[in-house]
Design an enzyme around this catalytic site. Structure first.
Site, PDB file in Angstrom:
ATOM      1  N   LYS A 208      -2.654   1.362  -7.331  1.00 21.80           N
ATOM      2  CA  LYS A 208      -2.075   1.740  -8.520  1.00 21.80           C
ATOM      3  C   LYS A 208      -3.366   1.767  -9.646  1.00 21.80           C
ATOM      4  O   LYS A 208      -3.310   2.612 -10.312  1.00 21.80           O
ATOM      5  CB  LYS A 208      -1.237   0.453  -8.919  1.00 21.80           C
ATOM      6  CG  LYS A 208      -0.527   0.664 -10.419  1.00 21.80           C
ATOM      7  CD  LYS A 208       0.505  -0.381 -10.677  1.00 21.80           C
ATOM      8  CE  LYS A 208       0.970  -0.358 -12.088  1.00 21.80           C
ATOM      9  NZ  LYS A 208       1.691  -1.651 -12.429  1.00 21.80           N
ATOM     10  N   GLU A 214     -10.940  -4.481  -2.278  1.00 22.57           N
ATOM     11  CA  GLU A 214     -10.547  -3.918  -0.981  1.00 22.57           C
ATOM     12  C   GLU A 214     -10.335  -2.376  -0.612  1.00 22.57           C
ATOM     13  O   GLU A 214     -10.708  -2.136   0.394  1.00 22.57           O
ATOM     14  CB  GLU A 214      -9.307  -4.994  -0.336  1.00 22.57           C
ATOM     15  CG  GLU A 214      -9.379  -6.416  -0.188  1.00 22.57           C
ATOM     16  CD  GLU A 214      -9.230  -7.088  -1.740  1.00 22.57           C
ATOM     17  OE1 GLU A 214      -9.295  -6.522  -2.824  1.00 22.57           O
ATOM     18  OE2 GLU A 214      -8.898  -8.169  -1.646  1.00 22.57           O
ATOM     19  N   GLY A 269       3.145  -3.136  -8.945  1.00 26.27           N
ATOM     20  CA  GLY A 269       2.900  -2.876  -7.612  1.00 26.27           C
ATOM     21  C   GLY A 269       3.988  -3.257  -6.390  1.00 26.27           C
ATOM     22  O   GLY A 269       4.026  -2.713  -5.657  1.00 26.27           O
ATOM     23  N   ARG A 270       4.388  -4.321  -6.516  1.00 28.91           N
ATOM     24  CA  ARG A 270       5.350  -4.883  -5.582  1.00 28.91           C
ATOM     25  C   ARG A 270       6.523  -4.519  -5.437  1.00 28.91           C
ATOM     26  O   ARG A 270       7.642  -4.544  -4.851  1.00 28.91           O
ATOM     27  CB  ARG A 270       5.395  -6.679  -5.603  1.00 28.91           C
ATOM     28  CG  ARG A 270       5.913  -6.972  -7.123  1.00 28.91           C
ATOM     29  CD  ARG A 270       5.528  -8.469  -7.438  1.00 28.91           C
ATOM     30  NE  ARG A 270       5.650  -8.952  -8.432  1.00 28.91           N
ATOM     31  CZ  ARG A 270       4.732  -9.073  -9.245  1.00 28.91           C
ATOM     32  NH1 ARG A 270       3.617  -8.750  -9.242  1.00 28.91           N
ATOM     33  NH2 ARG A 270       5.239  -9.724 -10.688  1.00 28.91           N
ATOM     34  N   GLU A 355       4.875 -13.524  -5.829  1.00 27.21           N
ATOM     35  CA  GLU A 355       4.017 -12.991  -6.877  1.00 27.21           C
ATOM     36  C   GLU A 355       5.146 -12.740  -8.251  1.00 27.21           C
ATOM     37  O   GLU A 355       4.469 -12.911  -9.367  1.00 27.21           O
ATOM     38  CB  GLU A 355       3.616 -11.526  -6.586  1.00 27.21           C
ATOM     39  CG  GLU A 355       2.145 -11.355  -7.214  1.00 27.21           C
ATOM     40  CD  GLU A 355       1.369 -10.050  -6.760  1.00 27.21           C
ATOM     41  OE1 GLU A 355       1.763  -9.023  -6.706  1.00 27.21           O
ATOM     42  OE2 GLU A 355       0.313 -10.294  -6.625  1.00 27.21           O
ATOM     43  N   HIS A 386      12.769 -20.371  19.272  1.00 19.95           N
ATOM     44  CA  HIS A 386      11.966 -21.009  20.297  1.00 19.95           C
ATOM     45  C   HIS A 386      10.684 -21.623  19.831  1.00 19.95           C
ATOM     46  O   HIS A 386       9.693 -21.771  20.538  1.00 19.95           O
ATOM     47  CB  HIS A 386      11.612 -20.153  21.418  1.00 19.95           C
ATOM     48  CG  HIS A 386      12.932 -19.830  22.016  1.00 19.95           C
ATOM     49  ND1 HIS A 386      13.358 -20.220  23.117  1.00 19.95           N
ATOM     50  CD2 HIS A 386      13.839 -18.717  21.764  1.00 19.95           C
ATOM     51  CE1 HIS A 386      14.735 -19.695  23.660  1.00 19.95           C
ATOM     52  NE2 HIS A 386      14.914 -18.817  22.441  1.00 19.95           N
ATOM     53  N   LYS A 495     -10.298 -13.103  -8.165  1.00 16.62           N
ATOM     54  CA  LYS A 495     -11.080 -11.910  -8.010  1.00 16.62           C
ATOM     55  C   LYS A 495     -12.180 -12.239  -8.886  1.00 16.62           C
ATOM     56  O   LYS A 495     -13.584 -11.734  -8.447  1.00 16.62           O
ATOM     57  CB  LYS A 495     -10.074 -10.972  -8.655  1.00 16.62           C
ATOM     58  CG  LYS A 495      -8.970 -10.424  -7.652  1.00 16.62           C
ATOM     59  CD  LYS A 495      -8.358  -9.391  -8.530  1.00 16.62           C
ATOM     60  CE  LYS A 495      -6.911  -8.982  -7.966  1.00 16.62           C
ATOM     61  NZ  LYS A 495      -6.329  -8.048  -8.634  1.00 16.62           N
TER      62      LYS A 495
HETATM   63  O1  LIG Z   1      -2.279  -0.859  -6.180  1.00 12.40           O
HETATM   64  P1  LIG Z   1      -3.676  -1.773  -6.516  1.00 12.40           P
HETATM   65  O2  LIG Z   1      -4.099  -1.446  -8.061  1.00 12.40           O
HETATM   66  O3  LIG Z   1      -4.791  -1.478  -5.774  1.00 12.40           O
HETATM   67  O4  LIG Z   1      -3.179  -3.213  -6.446  1.00 12.40           O
HETATM   68  C1  LIG Z   1      -2.876  -3.907  -5.286  1.00 12.40           C
HETATM   69  C2  LIG Z   1      -2.426  -5.467  -5.466  1.00 12.40           C
HETATM   70  O5  LIG Z   1      -3.483  -6.161  -6.051  1.00 12.40           O
HETATM   71  C3  LIG Z   1      -3.293  -6.863  -7.156  1.00 12.40           C
HETATM   72  O6  LIG Z   1      -4.182  -7.993  -6.981  1.00 12.40           O
HETATM   73  C4  LIG Z   1      -1.838  -7.638  -7.301  1.00 12.40           C
HETATM   74  O7  LIG Z   1      -1.805  -8.909  -7.031  1.00 12.40           O
HETATM   75  C5  LIG Z   1      -0.817  -6.820  -6.535  1.00 12.40           C
HETATM   76  O8  LIG Z   1       0.345  -7.028  -7.265  1.00 12.40           O
HETATM   77  C6  LIG Z   1      -1.222  -5.556  -6.431  1.00 12.40           C
HETATM   78  O9  LIG Z   1      -0.132  -5.029  -5.504  1.00 12.40           O
END
Ligand SMILES: O=P(O)(O)OC[C@H]1O[C@H](O)[C@H](O)[C@@H](O)[C@@H]1O
Length: 535
Positions: A208, A214, A269-270, A355, A386, A495
């Site tokens: 986004k 990462e 994002g979620r 989240e 199990h 972060k």
């Molecule tokens: O899609 P991006 O901007 O790379 O974000 C990826 C993710 O990282 C963040 O740390 C948020 O906690 C998430 O809600 C998000 O989905």
């Protein structure tokens, strides 16, 4: 805005008093008292059946919970969300994932923009691209067709597409491979590309913000891998596409914005996989199936928006969850799909729920005086039976569970499906009613609450409806607690600290460390090993 702390409302206090009457009532008695309990406590919407009769609730409990929801303004909040009000207050944004699944002839203007036209414009571009890749018209730099698609993203830019791809594998293009790389641990990338031919590999960089450490690290590594193998920077154009809200960062990375699929800051994002974030999924299952999935989402959105609360699946699921979370003190909820294709479903729900509702202040910034979002966990049945079910049956904790099953199987082999479903039904029966025995260690006390969610079969439409069911459950709960379910400030500190520690790990000279003694020592130990590995 001034919001009354939920525990100060008369409805909450009434629930508290009612809880004292209910806490020792056994499901055996509730069922014995009313033979038609299952019938009364089963609702259906958007192709999903919810039997909530095996919960420690009576009609009175439900009345009190429903009154609470009304008092907390759930009706107005639903309307505000669907209308595009800026209900994400700390980020001053609309929350419009529901607009991603509106039909093309719907109308919605937000902040002056025709949202429906924008959504369908992107969906149409995605469809053209997906068809080109699937048919082989989109070729790689050397003219070979694309056989491998790797989505690089994390959090909401990974979990949705990867969960949905796994869930809908039966509908996906079997002549291609689809993988999802998220972790900054190089192992994730290295194992994904092992044995793949770069000339046949397409990367979908999903982010986004297009600033996530990462994802950008993995994207750069992917570019090096590809350009290194094909020997030409120009190859990037045919092997990289981006999904983002941030065109500037996408071009900075070197992806032509012609190969970028857009979404908007009003998609959290979620909540984003029905947007262009689902591009890799669309390539896998094809545009028609993807649109069917959106129809399933929309059907549940409409159910949530228009159905009276006492027959509204997400509302009931949410309120019953609050009953356990806040009154019984249950800390967790287990989601147990009896379908192997849903193996990633609880991982997906972890981000969606934890989240969203893992918050400690209300919309006014005051501490919330009650427990908010639960810990979500789970594994597909029957595997969990199990492993950890023992604790649910005989441990000392209350663990409400959602069982999800399908009336028809996608793999009708022998009598597997009968055995699978028999196990699912048996578990909810055993958990509710337990068994007496002369030996204490054999006693299963029962009274463990469960929801049973049944659908006809796992198809794109059903998956959309199921995901929307949980999205709106989370919203219902957040509304009752009076929190902002759409921000995630808690992830920032880690972060920031990581950004500070990276140069400390990499510095040639011994850096001045100003952390606590534990963190300092860990960094020194790592530097030492790193020095040895390099040497
Ligand atoms: O899609 P991006 O901007 O790379 O974000 C990826 C993710 O990282 C963040 O740390 C948020 O906690 C998430 O809600 C998000 O989905």
């Amino acid at each position: 805005m001034t919001i009354t702390p939920v525990q100060d409302t008369p409805q909450w206090q009434a629930l508290d008093a009612h809880f004292r009457e209910m806490r020792d009532v056994h499901l055996r008695d509730l069922f014995a008292r009313s033979p038609d309990r299952a019938e009364r406590f089963t609702v259906e919407g958007a192709g999903v059946i919810l039997d909530y009769s095996k919960n420690r609730v009576t009609e009175e409990t439900l009345d009190l919970l429903l009154t609470l929801a009304e008092e907390r303004g759930l009706r107005e909040r639903i309307d505000a969300m669907f209308r595009g009000d800026h209900i994400n207050v700390t980020e001053d944004r609309a929350v419009l994932h529901t607009a991603l699944r509106l039909p093309a002839d719907a109308e919605l203007k937000v902040d002056g923009e025709d949202v429906v036209a924008e959504v369908h414009g992107v969906l149409d571009r995605m469809a053209v691209f997906a068809d080109q890749v699937r048919s082989g018209d989109w070729t790689g730099h050397t003219g070979r067709r694309i056989r491998n698609v790797i989505n690089i993203g994390i959090g909401g830019s990974d979990l949705g597409p990867s969960m949905a791809y796994t869930a809908l594998r039966d509908y996906s293009e079997r002549s291609m491979t689809f993988q999802f790389v998220s972790n900054v641990d190089a192992t994730d990338f290295a194992e994904a590309v092992r044995g793949l031919d770069p000339a046949e590999t397409l990367f979908v960089i999903s982010s986004k913000t297009f600033t996530t450490l990462e994802t950008l690290t993995n994207a750069h590594t992917a570019r090096d891998w590809l350009v290194g193998a094909l020997g030409d920077e120009a190859a990037v154009a045919k092997h990289f596409v981006a999904v983002s809200t941030n065109a500037e960062k996408v071009s900075e990375f070197g992806i032509d914005t012609d190969n970028m699929f857009e979404f908007w800051d009003w998609v959290g994002g979620r909540y984003s996989y029905p947007s262009a974030i689902g591009l890799s999924l669309m390539v896998a299952i094809g545009p028609d199936r993807f649109r069917e999935m959106l129809e399933g989402f929309h059907a549940m959105d409409e159910h949530f928006r228009t159905t009276p609360f006492d027959r509204n699946l997400p509302v009931l699921l949410g309120l019953i969850g609050i009953w356990y979370d806040d009154f019984f003190g249950a800390e967790t909820v287990a989601v147990l799909p009896y379908d192997q294709y849903l193996e990633r479903f609880s991982a997906y729900l972890q981000q969606l729920d934890m989240e969203s509702d893992g918050k400690h202040v209300d919309l006014d910034g005051k501490p919330v005086g009650v427990q908010t979002g639960p810990i979500v966990w789970g594994q597909p049945g029957t595997n969990g039976q199990h492993a950890f079910y023992q604790l649910i049956h005989q441990g000392t904790k209350l663990i409400p569970c959602d069982f999800i099953g399908f009336l028809e199987t996608l793999n009708p082999l022998g009598d597997h499906h009968d055995l699978l479903m028999a196990n699912m039904f048996a578990q909810t029966e055993a958990l509710a009613f337990g068994r007496d025995a002369p030996e204490p260690y054999r006693v299963t006390k029962g009274n463990q609450p469960t929801n049973t969610i049944l659908c006809r079969r796992l198809d794109p439409r059903t998956l959309g409806a199921l995901v929307a069911l949980y999205e709106h459950k989370v919203f219902t709960q957040g509304t009752v607690w009076g929190i902002d379910s759409f921000d995630q400030w808690g992830v920032e500190l880690g972060k920031e600290l990581a950004r500070k520690i990276i140069p400390e790990l990499q510095a040639e000279e011994e850096p001045e460390l100003a952390h606590d003694s534990s963190t300092n020592a860990l960094i020194r130990r790592y530097r030492e090993a790193r020095g040895k590995q390099a040497g």
